[in-house]
Design an enzyme around this catalytic site. Sequence first.
Site, short mmCIF file in Angstrom:
data_model
loop_
_atom_site.label_atom_id
_atom_site.label_comp_id
_atom_site.label_asym_id
_atom_site.label_seq_id
_atom_site.Cartn_x
_atom_site.Cartn_y
_atom_site.Cartn_z
N ARG A 103 0.84 -1.19 0.00
CA ARG A 103 0.00 0.00 0.00
C ARG A 103 0.88 1.25 0.00
NH1 ARG A 103 -5.27 1.72 -0.63
NH2 ARG A 103 -6.09 2.94 1.10
N THR A 383 -9.63 1.12 -9.03
CA THR A 383 -9.05 -0.13 -8.50
C THR A 383 -9.24 -1.31 -9.45
OG1 THR A 383 -9.55 0.74 -6.30
CG2 THR A 383 -8.90 -1.55 -6.39
N GLN A 422 -3.97 8.26 -3.36
CA GLN A 422 -4.35 7.43 -2.20
C GLN A 422 -4.42 8.23 -0.91
OE1 GLN A 422 -6.04 4.33 -2.54
NE2 GLN A 422 -4.26 4.02 -3.84
N SER A 454 -7.78 1.21 3.85
CA SER A 454 -8.28 0.73 2.55
C SER A 454 -9.51 -0.12 2.76
CB SER A 454 -7.17 -0.10 1.90
OG SER A 454 -7.64 -0.73 0.75
N GLY A 475 -13.76 -0.99 -6.52
CA GLY A 475 -14.95 -0.18 -6.25
C GLY A 475 -15.01 0.46 -4.87
N GLY A 476 -13.87 0.93 -4.34
CA GLY A 476 -13.88 1.64 -3.05
C GLY A 476 -14.53 0.78 -1.98
N1 GLY Z 1 -8.47 3.28 -2.72
C1 GLY Z 1 -9.48 2.34 -2.45
C2 GLY Z 1 -9.16 1.49 -1.30
O1 GLY Z 1 -8.01 1.23 -1.02
O2 GLY Z 1 -10.08 1.07 -0.63
#
Ligand code: GLY
Length: 570
Positions: A103, A383, A422, A454, A475-476
């Site tokens: 990450r 994503t 991010q 995340s 999708g977040g």
């Molecule tokens: N940027 C989307 C996630 O990491 O949840």
Amino acid sequence: MNNIKKLFSIALCTSVILTNVNFNSKAAVLIPKPVTHGMVASDHYLASKAGSDILKMGGNAFDAAVATSLVLSVVRTQSTGIGGGGFMVIHSAKGENIVVDYREIAPAKATRDMYLDKNKKPIPNLSTKGYKAIGIPGNLAGLDYVLKKYGTMKFKDVAKFAIKYAEFGFQIDEHFSGAAKTVNKKGALSGLKALVFRNGQPKEVGEQQKNIELAKTLKIISEKGVQDFYKGSIAKKIVAAMQKNGGIITLNDLANYKPKVRKPLMGTYRGYDIVTMPPPSSGGIALIETLNIMENYNLGWNSSGYESSKHIHTLTEAMKHSFADRAEYLGDPDFVKIPLSQLISKDYAKKLKNKIDQTKTLDSSDYGLKSLRNKAPISDAGTTHYSIIDKSGNTVAATETINTYFGSQVVIPNTGIVMNNQMDDFSVQAGVPNSFGLIGNENNSIKAGKKPLSSMSPTIILKNKKPFMIVGASGGPRIITGTLQAIMNVIDFGMNVEEAVSSPRFHHQWSPNKLFIEKEIPLDVRENLIKKGHILSLGEAENAVQAILIKDGKITGASDPRKGGFPEGY
Ligand code: GLY
């Protein structure tokens, strides 16, 4: 080498043929055939094909993962790339369960209030667009670690597929074109326009897309190693662009980036073992917490059943409890204390189950922390996810991202690298929603060296210690609920993998207080949900699931028709 060249020409020809097929209809046109050796399910056919070709050439799941990821960097520029980060959950043929966390990290100069003005109000777009929105990318460091530790091939061999598509091009599909149109609505940055627009406008479906600079960058990395991105000529280009444009990432930030190996989060659901992503993702916790609540119900194919208002109401209530806990407790475990074992315990799930009222939804304040409240939602989806199994039984579930479409929209000059945004996954201020309408508190505040929370939920499900399902989504926050519903569709409702990923979905993240629901859910069910007090928002799922199922010696895969991918295996 010749073998690789041959495979490229097949893949390039296939891409031309396949762009004539409408993959975006939810009634998928092509049903992937079951295979017996190995498979890759990703959200772009060319990426699945590259990974599958590596498997056919004798590479293992980890070689295939790197090839797939790098192709996605090119063909899914809107979703992922070497300017981003990700998580990989691994179940090896030897039975080891491992997580590689690559990450993005907040730069050393990042501060808690860096996106607030002097009146402590969030400055619009600062955490989402432009140089200040960028976290230190981890993608290449993570892939390099996986390839060296578990793979059998060299970076230059697995990178060739991505280099070809970047150099010679591929045809833009609906998702790519749609993402470019979405960012164009709010005004795209000039570097991004130069890369993905034509005559100042987003390209249409079927137009050719190349990224010659990215091909050069990948060639440099193939020759000099991933360290060139973190300590060499590419690092210098990134930092020069940062200094010129108000960014805060330094040469030290890049040089200090290291992927982190973690223990996966383990849970169980109706006799299956769940191997999933621990913090700094909220995905695994929310997934296990919700499944634990749902285990107290019999929703199986013999009971009141799939898509009934009872099913949707009960699962929505479980989602609301899990997302409220997400907002209250979760953040980077290297910086904050998380009551992990409580949140994923079966006893805690029973307590939450007892709060669920079958006649009505509760007031928002009856879930989780009371100080955080609804604010306006902004919906978006970026994503990418890929699921892989090889002939030995090595399995990979990886989710990677540059966050929202085309990330920060920053393209580092002379590299073709699209950088992430991010930093917006941190809580820029307690209770202030991010791009996905998610809120958090101090646990997810910005700090130098910290990772933003995340929702990515790469997950491997084992039956009798053997891989049964490899799944995850883009999708977040909808990653969590999309992954969850695909798992339940298989385990509770007996669906095949194709049905499990394409069936209508719904999503609730507690705040905003809205039940996002797909139009295909029947009208009478939606009316019943309104009667129970749910506030419905009708639309698309805005998530895309990629899954592989292993049953009776057969491997079947499915790529969500919502995004247009397709699995490939042999
Ligand atoms: N940027 C989307 C996630 O990491 O949840």
